[in-house]
Design an enzyme around this catalytic site. Structure first.
Site, PDB file in Angstrom:
ATOM      1  N   PHE A 113       0.851  -1.195   0.000  1.00 39.83           N
ATOM      2  CA  PHE A 113       0.000   0.000   0.000  1.00 39.83           C
ATOM      3  C   PHE A 113       0.893   1.255   0.000  1.00 39.83           C
ATOM      4  O   PHE A 113       1.919   1.285   0.677  1.00 39.83           O
ATOM      5  CB  PHE A 113      -0.869  -0.057   1.251  1.00 39.83           C
ATOM      6  CG  PHE A 113      -2.015   0.901   1.252  1.00 39.83           C
ATOM      7  CD1 PHE A 113      -3.204   0.590   0.611  1.00 39.83           C
ATOM      8  CD2 PHE A 113      -1.912   2.109   1.920  1.00 39.83           C
ATOM      9  CE1 PHE A 113      -4.274   1.478   0.632  1.00 39.83           C
ATOM     10  CE2 PHE A 113      -2.978   3.000   1.934  1.00 39.83           C
ATOM     11  CZ  PHE A 113      -4.161   2.678   1.284  1.00 39.83           C
ATOM     12  N   ASP A 149       1.448  -4.962   8.809  1.00 38.14           N
ATOM     13  CA  ASP A 149       0.303  -4.092   8.578  1.00 38.14           C
ATOM     14  C   ASP A 149      -0.930  -4.991   8.493  1.00 38.14           C
ATOM     15  O   ASP A 149      -1.008  -5.856   7.615  1.00 38.14           O
ATOM     16  CB  ASP A 149       0.512  -3.297   7.282  1.00 38.14           C
ATOM     17  CG  ASP A 149      -0.607  -2.282   7.043  1.00 38.14           C
ATOM     18  OD1 ASP A 149      -1.767  -2.579   7.413  1.00 38.14           O
ATOM     19  OD2 ASP A 149      -0.323  -1.212   6.477  1.00 38.14           O
ATOM     20  N   TYR A 196     -11.467   1.225  10.396  1.00 36.93           N
ATOM     21  CA  TYR A 196     -12.643   1.594   9.587  1.00 36.93           C
ATOM     22  C   TYR A 196     -12.933   0.579   8.485  1.00 36.93           C
ATOM     23  O   TYR A 196     -13.884   0.749   7.742  1.00 36.93           O
ATOM     24  CB  TYR A 196     -12.501   3.001   8.985  1.00 36.93           C
ATOM     25  CG  TYR A 196     -11.222   3.247   8.217  1.00 36.93           C
ATOM     26  CD1 TYR A 196     -11.062   2.789   6.926  1.00 36.93           C
ATOM     27  CD2 TYR A 196     -10.170   3.961   8.793  1.00 36.93           C
ATOM     28  CE1 TYR A 196      -9.891   3.011   6.225  1.00 36.93           C
ATOM     29  CE2 TYR A 196      -8.997   4.182   8.106  1.00 36.93           C
ATOM     30  CZ  TYR A 196      -8.854   3.707   6.817  1.00 36.93           C
ATOM     31  OH  TYR A 196      -7.694   3.921   6.138  1.00 36.93           O
ATOM     32  N   LYS A 197     -12.108  -0.466   8.377  1.00 34.03           N
ATOM     33  CA  LYS A 197     -12.364  -1.508   7.376  1.00 34.03           C
ATOM     34  C   LYS A 197     -13.231  -2.585   8.025  1.00 34.03           C
ATOM     35  O   LYS A 197     -14.422  -2.364   8.236  1.00 34.03           O
ATOM     36  CB  LYS A 197     -11.029  -2.007   6.821  1.00 34.03           C
ATOM     37  CG  LYS A 197     -10.367  -0.914   5.967  1.00 34.03           C
ATOM     38  CD  LYS A 197      -8.952  -1.200   5.518  1.00 34.03           C
ATOM     39  CE  LYS A 197      -8.450  -0.052   4.633  1.00 34.03           C
ATOM     40  NZ  LYS A 197      -6.995  -0.080   4.424  1.00 34.03           N
ATOM     41  N   ARG A 209     -12.260  -5.342  -6.698  1.00 37.43           N
ATOM     42  CA  ARG A 209     -12.168  -6.139  -5.470  1.00 37.43           C
ATOM     43  C   ARG A 209     -13.585  -6.396  -4.986  1.00 37.43           C
ATOM     44  O   ARG A 209     -14.369  -5.461  -4.824  1.00 37.43           O
ATOM     45  CB  ARG A 209     -11.416  -5.368  -4.370  1.00 37.43           C
ATOM     46  CG  ARG A 209      -9.947  -5.234  -4.617  1.00 37.43           C
ATOM     47  CD  ARG A 209      -9.244  -4.691  -3.390  1.00 37.43           C
ATOM     48  NE  ARG A 209      -9.855  -3.460  -2.865  1.00 37.43           N
ATOM     49  CZ  ARG A 209      -9.304  -2.707  -1.928  1.00 37.43           C
ATOM     50  NH1 ARG A 209      -8.158  -3.048  -1.383  1.00 37.43           N
ATOM     51  NH2 ARG A 209      -9.916  -1.611  -1.505  1.00 37.43           N
TER      52      ARG A 209
HETATM   53  C1  LIG Z   1      -6.226   1.089   4.264  1.00 37.32           C
HETATM   54  C2  LIG Z   1      -4.761   0.926   4.458  1.00 37.32           C
HETATM   55  C3  LIG Z   1      -3.988   1.931   5.038  1.00 37.32           C
HETATM   56  C4  LIG Z   1      -4.651   3.223   5.413  1.00 37.32           C
HETATM   57  O1  LIG Z   1      -3.882   4.125   6.089  1.00 37.32           O
HETATM   58  P1  LIG Z   1      -4.582   5.462   6.659  1.00 37.32           P
HETATM   59  O2  LIG Z   1      -3.534   6.135   7.388  1.00 37.32           O
HETATM   60  O3  LIG Z   1      -5.756   5.041   7.474  1.00 37.32           O
HETATM   61  O4  LIG Z   1      -5.090   6.226   5.479  1.00 37.32           O
HETATM   62  C5  LIG Z   1      -2.637   1.692   5.252  1.00 37.32           C
HETATM   63  N1  LIG Z   1      -2.066   0.514   4.881  1.00 37.32           N
HETATM   64  C6  LIG Z   1      -2.793  -0.478   4.288  1.00 37.32           C
HETATM   65  C7  LIG Z   1      -2.137  -1.755   3.883  1.00 37.32           C
HETATM   66  C8  LIG Z   1      -4.149  -0.282   4.050  1.00 37.32           C
HETATM   67  O5  LIG Z   1      -4.858  -1.234   3.452  1.00 37.32           O
END
Ligand SMILES: *Cc1c(COP(=O)(O)O)cnc(C)c1O
Length: 407
Positions: free
Chosen positions: A127, A204, A229-230, A378
């Site tokens: 990400f 992560d 939030y996921k 997805r």
């Molecule tokens: C959704 C996600 C993030 C999000 O980071 P934010 O700081 O909340 O925007 C980070 N890493 C991964 C792998 C994600 O899927």
């Protein structure tokens, strides 16, 4: 050919967690919400929970609520996430900031403690925020980023790790479930391989927390971060969480040393002394209002158990792959996720050159999958809020949109 909708109805009838579907707020006009891995749905009682908070804890108790409950909330909620979803004993998980900021804090702490080790190992396809933070920390500390380029569908293997780690490695940082392919990394084996080289391991958990069980304590994980939030349905921008193994607390020093991370918050002393426990990862005043919604979802996960959630997740993703084989593969759609449910998390990714316009059209029709550049859809199947019928409704809508598009 199987009637996929009949099959889905049978699976729903036999689903031990089907009663939980009613716990989520209705979304009029939405036929299939397949994006719970990006933004989980609100629970029915979330609105009441927020209203009661404004009226009572905030409106009536006023600033007394800090002493009565809010001061401890980041740690209490962290402990709860740790116990229900992470396999983490109390005192090692805290809710704070965003995932991005917590990645920075922990990566920077690991880099500062690296003692002559000069390399940060991360995946080239991770990400963006994870990659950008590694680049930033490397620039600040004079380290080098070592980029892994694993198989795009199956993700990072132990062999990939063993090929790059050495006495130069300070930290390896990977996603537990790949945000694109859904590939599930072998957390215990990879963590052991990283430790074999004397380096630290950070995971992560954004796409695995709340859907894939794990044992951070037992597997020796050093540090981890994740979203709420996921699959934890905390609402847009709800704060993230960090796990820092107790043996590293007080040894690793995070760089954003605000007053909330100090030993005595209200001493207002002349210089900084870090707190002894996991509170040392905080920086400023916690976003209490944004910590409300996830509490309802944690109650649901507690009732369902994380193993129950995983079993339903496998059933949903297996059904999605089966439906893909029957109705999408013949239209030239590619499967971009592992076929074996053991090797994948909670979403299934498929690819087709026309998926950008297909997704735009589906959104207007209330079928809501997630588009990922360059041509992936997805199907995010959040187990407690998604039925098998909803899953098939989504796959059939993708088929219909492909069959009727302008060419
Ligand atoms: C959704 C996600 C993030 C999000 O980071 P934010 O700081 O909340 O925007 C980070 N890493 C991964 C792998 C994600 O899927």
């Amino acid at each position: 050919m199987t009637d996929l909708l009949d099959l889905a109805r049978d699976l729903d009838a036999a689903d031990p967690l089907r009663a939980h579907l009613d716990a989520f707020a209705e979304a009029p006009g939405v036929g299939a919400y397949l994006d719970g891995n990006s933004l989980g749905r609100p629970l029915r009682d979330t609105a009441d929970r927020v209203a009661a908070f404004v009226r009572e804890d905030w409106g009536t108790r006023l600033i007394r609520s800090w002493d009565e409950q809010w001061m401890e909330l980041p740690m209490a909620l962290g402990d709860r996430i740790g116990a229900l979803a992470l396999g983490a004993a109390s005192g090692q998980t805290v809710v704070a900031d965003s995932t991005s900021v917590l990645i920075y804090k922990l990566m920077r702490a690991a880099a500062t403690a690296a003692q002559g080790r000069t390399e940060l190992v991360i995946e080239a396809g991770n990400f963006p925020t994870d990659r950008f933070m590694a680049e930033g920390v490397a620039a600040e500390t004079g380290m080098t980023v070592v980029w892994l380029e694993p198989d795009a569908v199956h993700g990072v293997t132990v062999a990939d790790i063993e090929a790059v780690v050495s006495e130069r490695t300070a930290l390896v940082s990977l996603s537990h479930v790949d945000y694109r392919s859904g590939a599930l990394a072998d957390m215990p084996a990879i963590t052991a391989a990283v430790h074999g080289a004397g380096a630290l391991m950070m995971w992560d958990l954004c796409h695995s927390v709340g859907v894939v069980p794990m044992q951070l304590d037992e597997w020796g994980v050093d540090m981890a971060v994740g979203c709420t939030y996921k699959y934890l349905n905390g609402g847009p921008g709800s704060p993230a969480f960090a796990y820092l193994r107790s043996e590293h607390q007080g040894v690793l020093r995070q760089p954003i040393q605000g007053w909330w991370s100090a030993a005595d918050i209200f001493a207002m002393g002349p210089s900084y002394v870090p707190a002894g426990g996991i509170r040392q990862l905080l920086s400023g005043t916690p976003p209490v209002l944004s910590m409300l919604a996830m509490q309802g979802m944690l109650d649901l996960i507690e009732q369902a158990t994380i193993e129950g959630v995983r079993a339903k997740s496998r059933s949903l993703t297996d059904l999605a792959v089966r439906a893909y084989d029957e109705v999408l593969a013949p239209l030239g759609v590619r499967l971009l996720s592992p076929r074996d449910a053991e090797l994948r998390g909670g979403h299934v990714t498929i690819g087709h050159p026309d998926f950008r316009e297909v997704t735009q059209r589906l959104w207007t029709e209330g079928i809501i999958p997630d588009f990922r550049f360059p041509d992936g859809i997805r199907l995010g199947l959040s187990p407690l809020s998604t039925s098998h019928v909803e899953t098939i409704t989504g796959v059939l809508a993708v088929r219909d949109a492909l069959e009727t598009r302008d060419r």
